[in-house]
Design an enzyme around this catalytic site. Structure first.
Site, PDB file in Angstrom:
ATOM      1  CE  LYS A   1      -4.634   0.662   0.307  1.00  0.00           C
ATOM      2  NZ  LYS A   1      -5.524  -0.588  -0.405  1.00  0.00           N
TER       3      LYS A   1
ATOM      4  CB  THR B   1     -13.209  -1.855  -6.617  1.00  0.00           C
ATOM      5  OG1 THR B   1     -12.080  -2.088  -6.926  1.00  0.00           O
ATOM      6  CG2 THR B   1     -13.388  -2.331  -5.103  1.00  0.00           C
TER       7      THR B   1
ATOM      8  CB  SER C   1      -5.245  -4.799 -10.143  1.00  0.00           C
ATOM      9  OG  SER C   1      -5.627  -3.678 -10.188  1.00  0.00           O
TER      10      SER C   1
HETATM   11  N1  LIG Z   1     -10.480   1.941  -5.952  1.00  0.00           N
HETATM   12  C1  LIG Z   1     -10.280   0.763  -5.609  1.00  0.00           C
HETATM   13  O1  LIG Z   1     -10.300  -0.026  -6.506  1.00  0.00           O
HETATM   14  C2  LIG Z   1     -10.317   0.222  -4.233  1.00  0.00           C
HETATM   15  C3  LIG Z   1     -10.749   1.047  -2.953  1.00  0.00           C
HETATM   16  N2  LIG Z   1     -10.759   0.237  -1.754  1.00  0.00           N
HETATM   17  C4  LIG Z   1     -11.178   1.015  -0.756  1.00  0.00           C
HETATM   18  O2  LIG Z   1     -12.550   1.792  -0.934  1.00  0.00           O
HETATM   19  C5  LIG Z   1     -12.467   2.961  -0.313  1.00  0.00           C
HETATM   20  C6  LIG Z   1     -13.012   4.151  -1.054  1.00  0.00           C
HETATM   21  O3  LIG Z   1     -11.859   3.908  -2.340  1.00  0.00           O
HETATM   22  P1  LIG Z   1     -12.252   4.835  -3.660  1.00  0.00           P
HETATM   23  O4  LIG Z   1     -13.719   4.948  -3.925  1.00  0.00           O
HETATM   24  O5  LIG Z   1     -11.110   4.454  -4.567  1.00  0.00           O
HETATM   25  O6  LIG Z   1     -12.258   6.343  -3.069  1.00  0.00           O
HETATM   26  P2  LIG Z   1     -12.584   7.622  -4.002  1.00  0.00           P
HETATM   27  O7  LIG Z   1     -11.470   8.843  -3.619  1.00  0.00           O
HETATM   28  O8  LIG Z   1     -12.822   7.361  -5.251  1.00  0.00           O
HETATM   29  O9  LIG Z   1     -14.116   7.819  -3.097  1.00  0.00           O
HETATM   30  C7  LIG Z   1     -13.975   8.173  -1.885  1.00  0.00           C
HETATM   31  C8  LIG Z   1     -15.443   8.874  -1.570  1.00  0.00           C
HETATM   32  O10 LIG Z   1     -15.748   9.153  -0.122  1.00  0.00           O
HETATM   33  C9  LIG Z   1     -16.156  10.499  -0.092  1.00  0.00           C
HETATM   34  N3  LIG Z   1     -15.883  10.682   1.290  1.00  0.00           N
HETATM   35  C10 LIG Z   1     -14.928  11.264   1.987  1.00  0.00           C
HETATM   36  N4  LIG Z   1     -15.105  11.435   3.198  1.00  0.00           N
HETATM   37  C11 LIG Z   1     -16.303  11.094   3.151  1.00  0.00           C
HETATM   38  C12 LIG Z   1     -17.152  11.087   4.664  1.00  0.00           C
HETATM   39  N5  LIG Z   1     -16.769  11.433   5.742  1.00  0.00           N
HETATM   40  N6  LIG Z   1     -18.497  10.597   4.457  1.00  0.00           N
HETATM   41  C13 LIG Z   1     -19.043  10.267   3.223  1.00  0.00           C
HETATM   42  N7  LIG Z   1     -18.278  10.209   2.287  1.00  0.00           N
HETATM   43  C14 LIG Z   1     -16.971  10.659   2.155  1.00  0.00           C
HETATM   44  C15 LIG Z   1     -15.260  10.984  -1.075  1.00  0.00           C
HETATM   45  O11 LIG Z   1     -15.616  12.377  -1.273  1.00  0.00           O
HETATM   46  P3  LIG Z   1     -14.615  13.631  -1.765  1.00  0.00           P
HETATM   47  O12 LIG Z   1     -14.304  13.266  -3.011  1.00  0.00           O
HETATM   48  O13 LIG Z   1     -15.211  14.897  -1.417  1.00  0.00           O
HETATM   49  O14 LIG Z   1     -13.422  13.392  -1.065  1.00  0.00           O
HETATM   50  C16 LIG Z   1     -15.289  10.320  -2.350  1.00  0.00           C
HETATM   51  O15 LIG Z   1     -16.487  10.580  -3.081  1.00  0.00           O
HETATM   52  C17 LIG Z   1     -11.396   3.192   0.515  1.00  0.00           C
HETATM   53  O16 LIG Z   1     -11.423   2.507   1.964  1.00  0.00           O
HETATM   54  C18 LIG Z   1     -10.408   2.207  -0.365  1.00  0.00           C
HETATM   55  O17 LIG Z   1      -9.010   1.614   0.304  1.00  0.00           O
HETATM   56  C19 LIG Z   1     -10.774  -1.154  -1.685  1.00  0.00           C
HETATM   57  C20 LIG Z   1     -10.607  -1.876  -2.742  1.00  0.00           C
HETATM   58  C21 LIG Z   1     -10.306  -1.250  -4.079  1.00  0.00           C
HETATM   59  O1  LIG Z   2      -5.971  -3.114  -7.477  1.00  0.00           O
HETATM   60  C1  LIG Z   2      -5.076  -3.142  -6.541  1.00  0.00           C
HETATM   61  O2  LIG Z   2      -4.178  -3.682  -7.170  1.00  0.00           O
HETATM   62  C2  LIG Z   2      -4.875  -2.573  -5.186  1.00  0.00           C
HETATM   63  C3  LIG Z   2      -6.605  -2.500  -4.674  1.00  0.00           C
HETATM   64  C4  LIG Z   2      -6.355  -1.967  -3.348  1.00  0.00           C
HETATM   65  O3  LIG Z   2      -5.671  -1.075  -3.128  1.00  0.00           O
HETATM   66  C5  LIG Z   2      -7.254  -2.497  -2.286  1.00  0.00           C
HETATM   67  O4  LIG Z   2      -8.088  -3.464  -2.731  1.00  0.00           O
HETATM   68  O5  LIG Z   2      -7.456  -2.019  -1.341  1.00  0.00           O
END
Ligand SMILES: NC(=O)C1=CN([C@@H]2O[C@H](COP(=O)(O)OP(=O)(O)OC[C@H]3O[C@@H](n4cnc5c(N)ncnc54)[C@H](OP(=O)(O)O)[C@@H]3O)[C@@H](O)[C@H]2O)C=CC1
Ligand SMILES: O=C(O)CCC(=O)C(=O)O
Length: 410
Positions: free
Chosen positions: A41, A129, A304
């Site tokens: 990470k 995801t 990925s």
């Molecule tokens: N992207 C991926 O492929 C993966 C992501 N994850 C996990 O999923 C989660 C989200 O990741 P991801 O979608 O990529 O991130 P993003 O940055 O795309 O989205 C996060 C969202 O959450 C919003 N947000 C921030 N703070 C708050 C709050 N307090 N209440 C409600 N909404 C909030 C953000 O708003 P704003 O834009 O205003 O900040 C944004 O819309 C993380 O925990 C990440 O580790 C897990 C596996 C894979």
């Molecule tokens: O796509 C990847 O390699 C990582 C995704 C990731 O960060 C997660 O699953 O939390």
């Protein structure tokens, strides 16, 4: 274990300890969906909203340069991906920086995943995801024992259920998109500055467009719906009266201090670590089923892995087979027609479709998610343990087997 895999997050609150814990989670997550990688990470402690796009690009390139200097990035070392606060565009900058430093290696595109398709990405990674979260919820709750244990009707169906989503970013938006597409009703969405509630259903696409345009839930009308309620408290989403609550923002959203407000029957962990250990105890004691992050959001790293495989092969999935599959189906339909069976043009258009790249990716993603959910449910039932502990049991056993069977050298 190397190479290793995991996302890079841009978040003001990120700490070294958080990144270490998430890297450990990635090792186990890869094992659960049989991705042959260790865990990693990365994090940069910034709020990207405070910087211009050009400044974010410079930060990304500088960070990549530091990783390269320390031999911490590359197809056989560590392959980052998007996470909270990072985008496909950032991944393109990581790839380009790496390629410049490596002298344009032919395998350079395999140094990072989640890239735009035009930069060697793979169709389907952007939504992977969230789509995996949808497949996971569907698979877990289609199991009669799991649904009944959560107090849901059996057979359970997405179309007869209500959902609340915290965070409409990459993961939350795509999960909501596929839930709505399959007939589920999203009745609550929490974003950074407020919560949108509508018992008649939130128009997810309209809300996403509103958020992109205005960076706020304020002013959202949900098509002038009379049942719309906008609440200034972003945490109000946690108390929504729904079947399934999907925290999809950051970790630690549900703690022992607020677990008592949750009214959902199921908490589906789309984010990493959104439920603290103490909150997990509270939810379990209240009969609320938690679908664990280790399995539920593993679709991202799974796709990925497909993207790395594409980059190393230098070939798009389906490129050699799509036309051959279509020709084989054409032959079959012609043979049936020669035997007097009527094949309409509509039948032909529906059936003569070879699998393109996205179809391959969706197939592999669904297969991987179904296998991981099925194994988790089986282990939980056999051992009388929670789904989370079952997922850990499977993952730790696989890592231990891989390390143990390798032996020691020299
Ligand atoms: N992207 C991926 O492929 C993966 C992501 N994850 C996990 O999923 C989660 C989200 O990741 P991801 O979608 O990529 O991130 P993003 O940055 O795309 O989205 C996060 C969202 O959450 C919003 N947000 C921030 N703070 C708050 C709050 N307090 N209440 C409600 N909404 C909030 C953000 O708003 P704003 O834009 O205003 O900040 C944004 O819309 C993380 O925990 C990440 O580790 C897990 C596996 C894979
Ligand atoms: O796509 C990847 O390699 C990582 C995704 C990731 O960060 C997660 O699953 O939390």
């Amino acid at each position: 274990m190397s190479p290793s895999k995991g996302g890079i997050r841009y978040a003001e609150s990120v700490t070294r300890e958080e990144v270490e814990a998430l890297a450990c989670l990635m090792t186990l997550k890869c094992a659960v969906v049989e991705v042959p990688y260790g865990g990693a990470k990365g994090g940069v402690a910034i709020n990207r909203g405070d910087y211009s796009p050009a400044e974010v690009e410079r930060i990304t390139r500088r960070f990549t340069t530091e990783l390269h200097r320390r031999h911490l990035i590359g197809p056989d070392v560590d392959v980052p991906a998007p996470d909270f606060g990072t985008t496909a565009g950032d991944m393109a900058h990581i790839k380009d920086t790496y390629m410049q430093l490596e002298g344009q290696s032919v395998f350079g595109a395999a140094c990072v995943t989640g890239k735009p398709v035009g930069q060697g990405g793979i169709r389907g990674r952007e939504e992977a995801t969230g789509l995996g979260v949808y497949f996971g919820i569907r698979e877990f709750l289609s199991n009669k024992a799991v649904a009944a244990g959560a107090g849901l009707p059996t057979p359970w169906s997405v179309a007869a259920s209500t959902f609340a989503i915290q965070g409409l970013g990459n993961v939350g938006y795509w999960a909501a998109h596929f839930i709505a597409k399959n007939g589920g009703r999203v009745t609550a969405v929490g974003e950074r500055d407020g919560t949108v509630l509508d018992a008649a259903g939130v128009d997810v696409e309209a809300l996403k467009a509103h958020l992109v345009a205005h960076k706020s839930v304020a002013g959202f009308t949900n098509g002038d719906s009379p049942s719309l309620v906008l609440v200034a408290d972003p945490a109000a989403v946690l108390a929504a009266d729904v079947d399934v609550l999907i925290p999809a923002a950051l970790e630690g959203a549900i703690t022992s201090a607020n677990a008592h407000v949750v009214r959902a029957k199921v908490v589906a962990e789309a984010a990493n670590g959104p439920v603290t250990a103490a909150a997990d105890d509270v939810l379990t004691a209240r009969g609320i089923t938690v679908l664990p992050d280790l399995v539920l959001n593993a679709g991202g790293v799974l796709v990925s892995y497909f993207e790395v495989s594409k980059a190393l092969a230098g070939l798009r999935f389906g490129r050699l087979t799509q036309r051959a599959e279509e020709a084989a189906m054409e032959n079959l339909l012609s043979t049936l027609q020669n035997h007097g069976i009527t094949i309409t043009d509509r039948d032909r258009r529906r059936l003569v479709i070879g699998a393109d790249e996205r179809a391959h990716v969706y197939s592999g993603l669904e297969d991987g998610m179904c296998a991981a959910c099925g194994e988790t449910v089986k282990v939980a039932a056999e051992k009388g343990i929670s789904l989370r502990i079952a997922a850990y049991y499977t993952a730790v056993s696989r890592v231990a087997n891989a390390l143990g069977s390798r032996g020691l050298w020299p």
